[in-house]
Design an enzyme around this catalytic site. Structure first.
Site, PDB file in Angstrom:
ATOM      1  N   GLY A 130      -1.145   8.135  -0.162  1.00 44.26           N
ATOM      2  CA  GLY A 130      -0.815   9.381  -0.842  1.00 44.26           C
ATOM      3  C   GLY A 130       0.050   9.050  -2.047  1.00 44.26           C
ATOM      4  N   GLN A 179      -4.649  13.308  -9.883  1.00 41.16           N
ATOM      5  CA  GLN A 179      -3.657  12.250  -9.710  1.00 41.16           C
ATOM      6  C   GLN A 179      -4.281  10.878  -9.927  1.00 41.16           C
ATOM      7  OE1 GLN A 179      -2.026  12.968  -5.784  1.00 41.16           O
ATOM      8  NE2 GLN A 179      -0.428  14.299  -6.593  1.00 41.16           N
ATOM      9  N   CYS A 220      13.155  27.175   0.417  1.00 39.77           N
ATOM     10  CA  CYS A 220      13.326  25.810   0.931  1.00 39.77           C
ATOM     11  C   CYS A 220      14.737  25.294   0.682  1.00 39.77           C
ATOM     12  CB  CYS A 220      12.309  24.875   0.284  1.00 39.77           C
ATOM     13  SG  CYS A 220      10.642  25.051   0.918  1.00 39.77           S
ATOM     14  N   LEU A 241       0.840  -1.204   0.000  1.00 37.25           N
ATOM     15  CA  LEU A 241       0.000   0.000   0.000  1.00 37.25           C
ATOM     16  C   LEU A 241       0.868   1.245   0.000  1.00 37.25           C
ATOM     17  CD1 LEU A 241      -2.749   1.548   0.460  1.00 37.25           C
ATOM     18  CD2 LEU A 241      -2.294   1.288   2.919  1.00 37.25           C
TER      19      LEU A 241
END
Length: 245
Positions: free
Chosen positions: A17, A44, A206, A14
């Site tokens: 997301g 998606q 970032c 699994l």
């Protein structure tokens, strides 16, 4: 990630997301697992369905629109991954999130959690956090790696491997910014000047944070805790064999 999870033919796998479906397709194609992905994004989901069909992986890979909270609470999967997702769960929901992952794993099942962390606990208000939550990732929250591991342990996981990838992500972000700037006209055509400038600023900031160490990124490999020896090799040698995918 597939090697860290020691994926093997027949595993029920699994990906929480699952994004655009790349990992579930790769895992099924090269490791022979039965892969399932869940996402909250219809774009998606539809892309992943098309990609599964394009690669001829029907029957081996499935995806669905599903919230992790709605996963069946029984030991169903041998291996579970969560890549760049738990940052969006919210700190107050992390205990419940890890508890659900623990419940869907079979006894001695493996869980790989990959995500961004902060060098400061919790998610205090600042110029950067307010900017990110308003313009980039609403309700996203980060915490320290030590707090994340503690929450995993509280949920019943035994942690076996932690790898810090901060320097890699600093380089990756620099490449993303360069490519965005090289394709400025196309990006502006697709999303507009405002969104282009927000993401250029966000990713540049970032990159600096990763370079300075204000943020980090870690892969944590954990097992559903049980009595007895872990279902893992004694060394990491199998992760680095030349013929590994």
């Amino acid at each position: 990630m597939c090697r860290k999870l020691r994926l093997q033919a027949g595993d029920e796998f699994l990906d929480i997301g699952c994004g655009w479906g790349a990992l579930v397709c790769w895992a099924a194609k090269y490791y022979g697992v039965k892969a399932h992905g869940i996402t909250l994004s219809r774009n998606q989901y539809e892309y992943a369905l098309a990609e599964i069909k394009r690669q001829g992986l029907e029957g081996k890979v499935t995806v669905e629109l599903r919230n992790y909270r709605d996963l069946a609470r029984v030991g169903t999967y041998d291996k579970v991954s969560s890549i760049g997702m738990f940052e969006h769960v919210g700190l107050k929901n992390l205990a419940g999130y890890f508890s659900i992952v623990h419940q869907v794993l079979k006894p001695d099942g493996l869980f790989l959690n990959h995500g961004i962390t902060s060098d400061e606990p919790e998610w205090a208000d600042s110029v950067s956090t307010k900017f990110i939550n308003r313009h980039v990732f609403p309700d996203g929250e980060l915490d320290t790696i030590s707090n994340i591991q503690r929450r995993m342990e509280d949920a019943g996981f035994e942690i076996f491997d932690v790898e810090g990838l901060r320097p890699h992500y600093a380089y990756t972000l620099r490449h993303w910014v360069n490519r965005l700037e090289e394709n400025q006209q196309e990006a502006v055509r697709l999303v507009g000047e405002r969104t282009y400038r927000i993401w250029r600023l966000y990713m540049t900031g970032c990159a600096i944070q990763f370079e300075q160490g204000a943020t980090g990124i870690y892969q944590i490999l954990a097992e559903r805790k049980h009595l007895g020896m872990p279902n893992l090799p004694l060394t990491r040698c199998d992760l680095y064999t030349p013929d590994s995918q």
